[in-house]
Design a protein around this motif. Sequence first.
Motif, PDB file in Angstrom:
ATOM      1  N   VAL A 144      -5.000  -0.935   0.635  1.00 47.15           N
ATOM      2  CA  VAL A 144      -3.786  -1.581   1.136  1.00 47.15           C
ATOM      3  C   VAL A 144      -3.345  -0.872   2.413  1.00 47.15           C
ATOM      4  N   HIS A 145      -3.198  -1.643   3.493  1.00 47.14           N
ATOM      5  CA  HIS A 145      -2.767  -1.097   4.782  1.00 47.14           C
ATOM      6  C   HIS A 145      -1.592  -1.913   5.303  1.00 47.14           C
ATOM      7  N   ARG A 146      -0.643  -1.212   5.885  1.00 42.17           N
ATOM      8  CA  ARG A 146       0.554  -1.905   6.368  1.00 42.17           C
ATOM      9  C   ARG A 146       0.233  -2.838   7.538  1.00 42.17           C
ATOM     10  N   GLU A 147      -0.814  -2.512   8.325  1.00 39.24           N
ATOM     11  CA  GLU A 147      -1.076  -3.272   9.535  1.00 39.24           C
ATOM     12  C   GLU A 147      -1.582  -4.693   9.267  1.00 39.24           C
ATOM     13  N   ASP A 148      -2.304  -4.904   8.156  1.00 42.16           N
ATOM     14  CA  ASP A 148      -2.829  -6.259   7.913  1.00 42.16           C
ATOM     15  C   ASP A 148      -2.478  -6.808   6.537  1.00 42.16           C
ATOM     16  N   GLY A 149      -1.628  -6.121   5.795  1.00 41.29           N
ATOM     17  CA  GLY A 149      -1.022  -6.659   4.588  1.00 41.29           C
ATOM     18  C   GLY A 149      -1.976  -7.229   3.559  1.00 41.29           C
ATOM     19  N   ALA A 150      -1.523  -8.282   2.885  1.00 41.04           N
ATOM     20  CA  ALA A 150      -2.285  -8.865   1.789  1.00 41.04           C
ATOM     21  C   ALA A 150      -3.585  -9.495   2.272  1.00 41.04           C
ATOM     22  N   GLU A 151      -3.572 -10.070   3.462  1.00 38.43           N
ATOM     23  CA  GLU A 151      -4.786 -10.713   3.974  1.00 38.43           C
ATOM     24  C   GLU A 151      -5.908  -9.703   4.137  1.00 38.43           C
ATOM     25  N   GLY A 152      -5.601  -8.577   4.763  1.00 34.91           N
ATOM     26  CA  GLY A 152      -6.617  -7.546   4.934  1.00 34.91           C
ATOM     27  C   GLY A 152      -7.034  -6.939   3.617  1.00 34.91           C
ATOM     28  N   ALA A 153      -6.074  -6.704   2.715  1.00 27.94           N
ATOM     29  CA  ALA A 153      -6.402  -6.141   1.408  1.00 27.94           C
ATOM     30  C   ALA A 153      -7.362  -7.054   0.653  1.00 27.94           C
ATOM     31  N   ARG A 154      -7.139  -8.374   0.747  1.00 30.41           N
ATOM     32  CA  ARG A 154      -8.016  -9.308   0.033  1.00 30.41           C
ATOM     33  C   ARG A 154      -9.439  -9.286   0.593  1.00 30.41           C
ATOM     34  N   ARG A 155      -9.586  -9.104   1.903  1.00 31.61           N
ATOM     35  CA  ARG A 155     -10.931  -8.994   2.470  1.00 31.61           C
ATOM     36  C   ARG A 155     -11.657  -7.782   1.899  1.00 31.61           C
ATOM     37  N   ARG A 156     -10.952  -6.671   1.798  1.00 26.59           N
ATOM     38  CA  ARG A 156     -11.578  -5.453   1.272  1.00 26.59           C
ATOM     39  C   ARG A 156     -11.827  -5.574  -0.232  1.00 26.59           C
ATOM     40  N   ILE A 157     -10.935  -6.247  -0.937  1.00 27.44           N
ATOM     41  CA  ILE A 157     -11.145  -6.493  -2.367  1.00 27.44           C
ATOM     42  C   ILE A 157     -12.396  -7.336  -2.576  1.00 27.44           C
ATOM     43  N   GLU A 158     -12.567  -8.345  -1.761  1.00 24.97           N
ATOM     44  CA  GLU A 158     -13.739  -9.207  -1.901  1.00 24.97           C
ATOM     45  C   GLU A 158     -15.026  -8.420  -1.699  1.00 24.97           C
ATOM     46  N   ALA A 159     -15.046  -7.551  -0.698  1.00 21.94           N
ATOM     47  CA  ALA A 159     -16.242  -6.749  -0.456  1.00 21.94           C
ATOM     48  C   ALA A 159     -16.495  -5.767  -1.600  1.00 21.94           C
ATOM     49  N   ALA A 160     -15.432  -5.126  -2.087  1.00 25.67           N
ATOM     50  CA  ALA A 160     -15.586  -4.155  -3.182  1.00 25.67           C
ATOM     51  C   ALA A 160     -16.009  -4.825  -4.479  1.00 25.67           C
ATOM     52  N   SER A 161     -15.604  -6.072  -4.672  1.00 24.12           N
ATOM     53  CA  SER A 161     -15.894  -6.781  -5.921  1.00 24.12           C
ATOM     54  C   SER A 161     -17.378  -6.990  -6.162  1.00 24.12           C
ATOM     55  N   GLU A 162     -18.186  -6.886  -5.124  1.00 26.74           N
ATOM     56  CA  GLU A 162     -19.629  -7.001  -5.297  1.00 26.74           C
ATOM     57  C   GLU A 162     -20.200  -5.827  -6.081  1.00 26.74           C
ATOM     58  N   PHE A 163     -19.454  -4.708  -6.142  1.00 24.93           N
ATOM     59  CA  PHE A 163     -20.004  -3.485  -6.705  1.00 24.93           C
ATOM     60  C   PHE A 163     -19.153  -2.889  -7.826  1.00 24.93           C
ATOM     61  N   LEU A 164     -17.946  -3.395  -8.009  1.00 20.54           N
ATOM     62  CA  LEU A 164     -17.053  -2.908  -9.062  1.00 20.54           C
ATOM     63  C   LEU A 164     -16.479  -4.081  -9.831  1.00 20.54           C
ATOM     64  N   GLU A 165     -16.452  -3.959 -11.146  1.00 21.18           N
ATOM     65  CA  GLU A 165     -15.843  -5.007 -11.965  1.00 21.18           C
ATOM     66  C   GLU A 165     -14.357  -4.783 -12.171  1.00 21.18           C
ATOM     67  N   THR A 166     -13.947  -3.516 -12.227  1.00 23.33           N
ATOM     68  CA  THR A 166     -12.559  -3.195 -12.559  1.00 23.33           C
ATOM     69  C   THR A 166     -12.043  -2.108 -11.625  1.00 23.33           C
ATOM     70  N   PHE A 167     -10.909  -2.356 -11.005  1.00 19.53           N
ATOM     71  CA  PHE A 167     -10.251  -1.338 -10.195  1.00 19.53           C
ATOM     72  C   PHE A 167      -8.825  -1.768  -9.921  1.00 19.53           C
TER      73      PHE A 167
END
Length: 352
Positions: A299-322
């Motif tokens: 989570v970063h203040r500069e790009d908010g929920a939109e940026g967080a969701r992009r990083r979540i999508e990338a991480a989801s390829e390798f983690l089931e739970t976080f």
Amino acid sequence: MTQPQGAHLVGSINFDDAETTLRTAAQHLGAHLKRIPDGEVGERFHWIAFQPDRLARAEGLERVGSEPIRLRDLDVRPVKLAPGVKAEELILPPLGYADAALESWAIFARLLDEGAIRPGTRFQVALPTPVGVVGSFVAAEDRAAFEPVYQAALLAELDRILAGIPHESLAIQWDAALEFAIIEAAGYRQQSRAWFEDVWSYPVERLAELVARVPEDVEVGVHLCYGDAGEKHFVEPTDTANLVRFANELGAAVGRLSTPRVLDWIHIPVPIERDDQAYFQPLSGLDLPARTEFYLGLVHREDGAEGARRRIEAASEFLETFGVATECGFGRAPEGTTIPLFETHRAVASAW
């Protein structure tokens, strides 16, 4: 895409006092949090930068350099042993962590009684590793001798915290940052602040000992960090490989101790520009017990929920739970950014 569950507040939060921090975090993120810190207010505003002023009060320690190095009202010049003084002869003054924790706990307990904080939420206290403080603020020639002295003083602070706060309401977080400066410096053949040869096993074993000092009925977690001076890392991690290796080796080391225990959580940073799968790919090798919560600081203040969701999508390829978090504390972020950051956590993660 994985739906992250829960949020974690790393430590510092940009409010002036503990009550404001605790009330506001509980109001905006209460159902998403298992633990709430006091925001590391007062002299703790810049993590461990207040420790040199504390240490310099000890007879037998001197400052390095003749002119103060100011960080607001702090003097961050390192300390060194005075001529003829042995480290084991030192008597260190209180380091400030226990006093702050006990003062903030009284506020936390009152807010619990008032219903402002959800029942079952724990009070989170962050402590640095001796490696972090000694490597940052002790002269190089004195680090090896001074480390056990500082560790004893820090564990005395921990003991006061454990004695003064009900264990069922307490969570301890160990913050490991300089460890990664040392690891990365070794990897890039840069000058290192290490006073030990093995830059992996030494900090891992030392941190495992600290984890094991926390009783089973107190939660314990670890924040792995790449620094936050001026909202910048001391070096940008290439990917999560070193973080995963450290987490795995730490979990194994904790399990090998005579008083083994399981970490309740681990937190790692995610740089704002890393929404690519290459950064997260090493997470497929993460080997933690099912009980250990894992938080990504995406989570970063500069790009908010939109940026967080992009990083979540990338991480989801390798983690089931976080769960989600910022990459470090945000006590030094611009004024007015705290509540939007809370709202971003809530927007991208489900409650517990």
